[in-house]
Design an enzyme around this catalytic site. Structure first.
Site, PDB file in Angstrom:
ATOM      1  CE1 TYR A  52      -3.454  -2.567   0.260  1.00 32.42           C
ATOM      2  CE2 TYR A  52      -3.877  -1.921   2.512  1.00 32.42           C
ATOM      3  CZ  TYR A  52      -4.197  -2.686   1.426  1.00 32.42           C
ATOM      4  OH  TYR A  52      -5.257  -3.561   1.493  1.00 32.42           O
ATOM      5  CG  LEU A 217     -19.340   2.847  -7.055  1.00 27.87           C
ATOM      6  CD1 LEU A 217     -19.564   1.477  -7.678  1.00 27.87           C
ATOM      7  CD2 LEU A 217     -19.468   3.950  -8.102  1.00 27.87           C
ATOM      8  CG  LEU A 218     -22.923   1.747  -1.897  1.00 29.55           C
ATOM      9  CD1 LEU A 218     -22.705   0.505  -1.047  1.00 29.55           C
ATOM     10  CD2 LEU A 218     -24.382   1.852  -2.330  1.00 29.55           C
TER      11      LEU A 218
END
Length: 317
Positions: A52, A217-218
């Protein structure tokens, strides 16, 4: 913050874990400030990986998020629960990826060095590795527990049968067992319910749900039938993947989430997170916050109480 028991262990963690991928954050100073804010607000669970880094660009080399995390935990290490992961490629050599004993034992040392700590609380196999026997993998994790370099281990992005095989292999050989499973889970992507939920209930595994907001997206950022904002992930790097993402059922889910958010005086993100945390099988939601404002918004999900009717409306979709 109300802390919860992590699966069958005695470990107590915050129900939100801070995910260190930083998909939309390129500034390391801002990334550090965001992690520190999460810790200050009571999040004690920090989910990292050796690959990451800011903007989650794996081509820039391993360890950048671990280096940020090292600064954030300085002087606070003993009050925090830290994960990292191993399996993804860290260089171009033939042994620079996978779940062999060689790679695991080498990479844990690199992660410990970058974090500036003597142990990782939960070490996760990032993906399955078909080129290595699961017996070799679980024996390496068992060795790390015996050596005090990790406290627990688990699996990320495995299929249910692969987790079951790993549990059986560890049990047969007398090795320490995995305690958790990490995978995507949200209102749009509910595949875990097919087989994994039955497995984790039976084996008492903790579940860490990542992408609980379906990579944004939510939230209130994106809408069906509208182009994504050009300054956000789905409108920039992932623009070619956005078409169809909110067509049909996903779009209806987002509309219902927004309706319920308006009823409760909450945001769509808070409603979506509250739904994930309402599932008995889910222990922790891993939230990928790119700034302090997102940390505060996500924490608002912890006092977002969905009624039975609201849960039923979401579940039916």
């Amino acid at each position: 913050m109300d802390y919860i028991r992590f699966g069958s262990t005695g470990l107590k963690v915050s129900p939100l874990a801070f995910g260190m991928a930083f998909r939309e954050q390129s500034d390391q100073a801002k990334a550090l400030k965001t992690v520190e804010a999460a810790i200050d607000r009571g999040i004690n669970f920090l989910d990292c990986a050796n690959t990451y880094g800011p903007t989650n660009d794996r081509s820039l080399g391993p360890g950048r998020s671990e280096q940020i995390l090292a600064k954030a935990i300085k002087g606070k290490r003993d009050s925090l629960v830290i994960t990292s992961k191993v399996e993804e490629s860290v260089d171009s050599g033939p042994n620079d990826l996978g779940l062999s004993r060689y790679h695991i034992l080498r990479e844990v040392e690199n992660t410990l060095s970058r974090l500036g700590t003597d142990h990782i609380d939960i070490y996760l196999a990032h993906h399955s590795d078909p080129s290595t026997s699961i017996e070799e993998t679980v024996s390496a994790f068992d060795r790390l527990i015996q050596d005090g370099k990790i406290r627990y281990y688990g699996f990320c992005n495995f299929k249910a049968w692969q987790v079951a095989t790993a549990l059986w292999a560890a049990d047969r050989r007398g090795f320490e067992q995995a305690v958790c499973f990490q995978a995507p889970y949200n209102l749009i992507d509910r595949k875990l319910e097919n087989e994994v939920f039955g497995l984790v209930r039976d084996q008492r595994l903790a579940v860490m749900a990542y992408s609980p907001l379906a990579v944004g997206l939510l939230t209130d950022v994106y809408s069906p039938d509208e182009p994504p904002p050009k300054d956000r992930l789905w409108g920039s790097k992932w623009r070619h993947r956005f078409e169809g993402q909110l067509d049909g059922r996903p779009g209806r889910i987002l509309i219902t989430v927004r309706e319920i958010a308006a009823e409760l005086g909450k945001t769509p993100a808070q409603v979506s997170l509250a739904w994930v945390l309402s599932r008995d099988e889910i222990s922790v939601a891993v939230v990928g916050c790119d700034d302090v404002e997102q940390v505060d918004e996500n924490l608002g999900a912890l006092d977002c109480h969905l009624s039975k009717d609201q849960l039923d409306r979401l579940n039916r979709l």
